[in-house]
Design a protein around this motif. Sequence first.
Motif, PDB file in Angstrom:
ATOM      1  N   ASP A  99       0.827  -1.215   0.021  1.00  0.00           N
ATOM      2  CA  ASP A  99      -0.128   0.118  -0.011  1.00  0.00           C
ATOM      3  C   ASP A  99       0.936   1.402   0.035  1.00  0.00           C
ATOM      4  N   ASN A 100       0.315   2.473  -0.054  1.00  0.00           N
ATOM      5  CA  ASN A 100       0.792   3.571   0.111  1.00  0.00           C
ATOM      6  C   ASN A 100       1.771   4.045   1.021  1.00  0.00           C
ATOM      7  N   THR A 108      -5.072 -14.604   0.501  1.00  0.00           N
ATOM      8  CA  THR A 108      -4.772 -16.381   0.712  1.00  0.00           C
ATOM      9  C   THR A 108      -6.067 -17.211   0.423  1.00  0.00           C
ATOM     10  N   LYS A 109      -5.890 -18.414   0.643  1.00  0.00           N
ATOM     11  CA  LYS A 109      -7.163 -19.059   0.582  1.00  0.00           C
ATOM     12  C   LYS A 109      -7.875 -19.355   1.748  1.00  0.00           C
ATOM     13  N   ASN A 110      -7.709 -18.387   2.689  1.00  0.00           N
ATOM     14  CA  ASN A 110      -8.302 -18.230   3.949  1.00  0.00           C
ATOM     15  C   ASN A 110      -8.300 -17.017   4.519  1.00  0.00           C
ATOM     16  N   GLY A 111      -8.403 -16.025   3.618  1.00  0.00           N
ATOM     17  CA  GLY A 111      -8.273 -14.619   4.108  1.00  0.00           C
ATOM     18  C   GLY A 111      -7.428 -13.560   3.512  1.00  0.00           C
ATOM     19  N   VAL A 112      -7.314 -12.587   3.967  1.00  0.00           N
ATOM     20  CA  VAL A 112      -6.419 -11.462   3.644  1.00  0.00           C
ATOM     21  C   VAL A 112      -5.647 -11.175   5.019  1.00  0.00           C
ATOM     22  N   VAL A 113      -4.265 -10.686   4.619  1.00  0.00           N
ATOM     23  CA  VAL A 113      -3.313 -10.406   5.627  1.00  0.00           C
ATOM     24  C   VAL A 113      -2.534  -9.021   5.474  1.00  0.00           C
ATOM     25  N   ARG A 114      -2.421  -8.156   6.415  1.00  0.00           N
ATOM     26  CA  ARG A 114      -1.630  -7.205   6.325  1.00  0.00           C
ATOM     27  C   ARG A 114      -0.536  -7.096   7.174  1.00  0.00           C
ATOM     28  N   ILE A 115       0.728  -6.864   6.743  1.00  0.00           N
ATOM     29  CA  ILE A 115       2.016  -7.085   7.277  1.00  0.00           C
ATOM     30  C   ILE A 115       2.764  -5.680   7.396  1.00  0.00           C
ATOM     31  N   SER A 116       2.815  -5.320   8.362  1.00  0.00           N
ATOM     32  CA  SER A 116       3.855  -4.144   8.665  1.00  0.00           C
ATOM     33  C   SER A 116       5.293  -4.665   9.119  1.00  0.00           C
ATOM     34  N   CYS A 117       6.478  -3.925   8.253  1.00  0.00           N
ATOM     35  CA  CYS A 117       7.515  -4.411   8.693  1.00  0.00           C
ATOM     36  C   CYS A 117       8.257  -2.995   8.992  1.00  0.00           C
ATOM     37  N   THR A 118       9.236  -3.252   9.918  1.00  0.00           N
ATOM     38  CA  THR A 118       9.912  -2.174  10.563  1.00  0.00           C
ATOM     39  C   THR A 118      11.327  -2.631  10.874  1.00  0.00           C
ATOM     40  N   GLU A 133     -14.314 -12.649   7.053  1.00  0.00           N
ATOM     41  CA  GLU A 133     -15.828 -12.058   6.589  1.00  0.00           C
ATOM     42  C   GLU A 133     -16.149 -11.371   7.472  1.00  0.00           C
ATOM     43  N   SER A 134     -15.607 -11.519   8.755  1.00  0.00           N
ATOM     44  CA  SER A 134     -16.159 -10.520   9.910  1.00  0.00           C
ATOM     45  C   SER A 134     -15.944  -9.153   9.804  1.00  0.00           C
ATOM     46  N   ASP A 135     -14.922  -8.741   9.127  1.00  0.00           N
ATOM     47  CA  ASP A 135     -14.097  -7.568   8.613  1.00  0.00           C
ATOM     48  C   ASP A 135     -14.742  -7.049   7.478  1.00  0.00           C
ATOM     49  N   GLY A 136     -15.889  -7.820   6.847  1.00  0.00           N
ATOM     50  CA  GLY A 136     -16.320  -7.296   5.431  1.00  0.00           C
ATOM     51  C   GLY A 136     -15.808  -7.955   4.278  1.00  0.00           C
ATOM     52  N   PHE A 163     -15.317  -9.531  -5.443  1.00  0.00           N
ATOM     53  CA  PHE A 163     -14.119  -9.151  -5.086  1.00  0.00           C
ATOM     54  C   PHE A 163     -14.254  -7.924  -3.961  1.00  0.00           C
ATOM     55  N   ASN A 164     -13.250  -7.696  -3.223  1.00  0.00           N
ATOM     56  CA  ASN A 164     -13.138  -6.663  -2.224  1.00  0.00           C
ATOM     57  C   ASN A 164     -12.161  -5.520  -2.753  1.00  0.00           C
ATOM     58  N   ILE A 165     -12.668  -4.319  -2.648  1.00  0.00           N
ATOM     59  CA  ILE A 165     -12.342  -3.003  -3.160  1.00  0.00           C
ATOM     60  C   ILE A 165     -12.034  -2.044  -1.671  1.00  0.00           C
ATOM     61  N   PHE A 166     -10.899  -1.627  -1.213  1.00  0.00           N
ATOM     62  CA  PHE A 166     -10.761  -0.903  -0.065  1.00  0.00           C
ATOM     63  C   PHE A 166      -9.642  -0.071  -0.053  1.00  0.00           C
ATOM     64  N   ASN A 167      -9.755   0.949   0.572  1.00  0.00           N
ATOM     65  CA  ASN A 167      -8.630   1.954   0.743  1.00  0.00           C
ATOM     66  C   ASN A 167      -7.929   1.651   2.093  1.00  0.00           C
ATOM     67  N   PRO A 168      -6.516   1.272   2.087  1.00  0.00           N
ATOM     68  CA  PRO A 168      -5.868   0.404   3.252  1.00  0.00           C
ATOM     69  C   PRO A 168      -5.608   1.819   4.364  1.00  0.00           C
ATOM     70  N   ALA A 169      -5.791   3.084   3.882  1.00  0.00           N
ATOM     71  CA  ALA A 169      -5.454   4.002   5.189  1.00  0.00           C
ATOM     72  C   ALA A 169      -6.768   4.206   5.841  1.00  0.00           C
ATOM     73  N   SER A 170      -7.896   3.564   5.312  1.00  0.00           N
ATOM     74  CA  SER A 170      -9.150   3.908   5.982  1.00  0.00           C
ATOM     75  C   SER A 170      -9.361   2.561   6.932  1.00  0.00           C
ATOM     76  N   ILE A 171      -8.452   1.498   6.975  1.00  0.00           N
ATOM     77  CA  ILE A 171      -8.540   0.288   7.826  1.00  0.00           C
ATOM     78  C   ILE A 171      -8.060   0.575   9.108  1.00  0.00           C
ATOM     79  N   ASN A 172      -8.653   0.500  10.191  1.00  0.00           N
ATOM     80  CA  ASN A 172      -8.296   0.584  11.628  1.00  0.00           C
ATOM     81  C   ASN A 172      -7.805  -0.744  12.162  1.00  0.00           C
ATOM     82  N   ILE A 173      -6.782  -0.563  12.456  1.00  0.00           N
ATOM     83  CA  ILE A 173      -5.934  -1.732  13.129  1.00  0.00           C
ATOM     84  C   ILE A 173      -6.027  -1.569  14.681  1.00  0.00           C
ATOM     85  N   ILE A 174      -6.712  -2.391  15.420  1.00  0.00           N
ATOM     86  CA  ILE A 174      -6.570  -2.192  16.863  1.00  0.00           C
ATOM     87  C   ILE A 174      -5.217  -3.239  17.389  1.00  0.00           C
ATOM     88  N   LYS A 175      -4.459  -2.196  18.077  1.00  0.00           N
ATOM     89  CA  LYS A 175      -3.061  -2.654  18.468  1.00  0.00           C
ATOM     90  C   LYS A 175      -2.904  -3.312  19.672  1.00  0.00           C
TER      91      LYS A 175
END
Length: 183
Positions: A99-100, A108-118, A133-136, A163-175
């Motif tokens: 993403d930007n 994947t064959k069982n959902g989507v994953v977001r990975i942050s690398c630092t 699915e619980s995330d839409g 298909f799913n279309i989303f703006n990654p900047a609008s996804i809230n990650i609960i830390k």
Amino acid sequence: NYTAVIYEDHNKNIWIGRDKGVDVIEKGSNRAKHYINNPNNPNSLVSNDVNSIIQDSKGLFWIGTKDGLSVLNTKTNRFYNFNEAKGLPSNNVLNILEDNNGAIWASTKNGVVRISCTQTSNDLRFQINKFDESDGLQSREFNANAAYKTRNGSIIFGGAYGFNIFNPASINIIKNTPQLLFT
């Protein structure tokens, strides 16, 4: 030999993902590198059956396979490998996009994953967030070669039920997960 992906990196080298690992044809030379899974070497490709390859803005290579995800730092020649046991929703990683903001999204064959690398002082640190699915999502099952990043930065992943279309900047990650208390 089955070839799933051909990818040109930032230096114009050609990466070829096959069912027998990854071949890299170096631009301007007659040389090629070959990366494979070696069960006796933890610093090798997670699996030989490759689905997707990208190079991120940090220069790392993300290689999605049928048995997990490998991140290759070519400066140190070190692999970081992930599978279900290390936080992925499925071992079968089909598509990978950045993403930007530099986060990696994979279907994947069982959902989507977001990975942050630092970058830490001498290593890389990864944070994994899974979505279903619980995330839409239209379903947990996605298709190979069905991913696209639009000009405005939205990400599209195609799957079994649309298909799913989303703006990654609008996804809230609960830390921090709130503590559950019974009273």
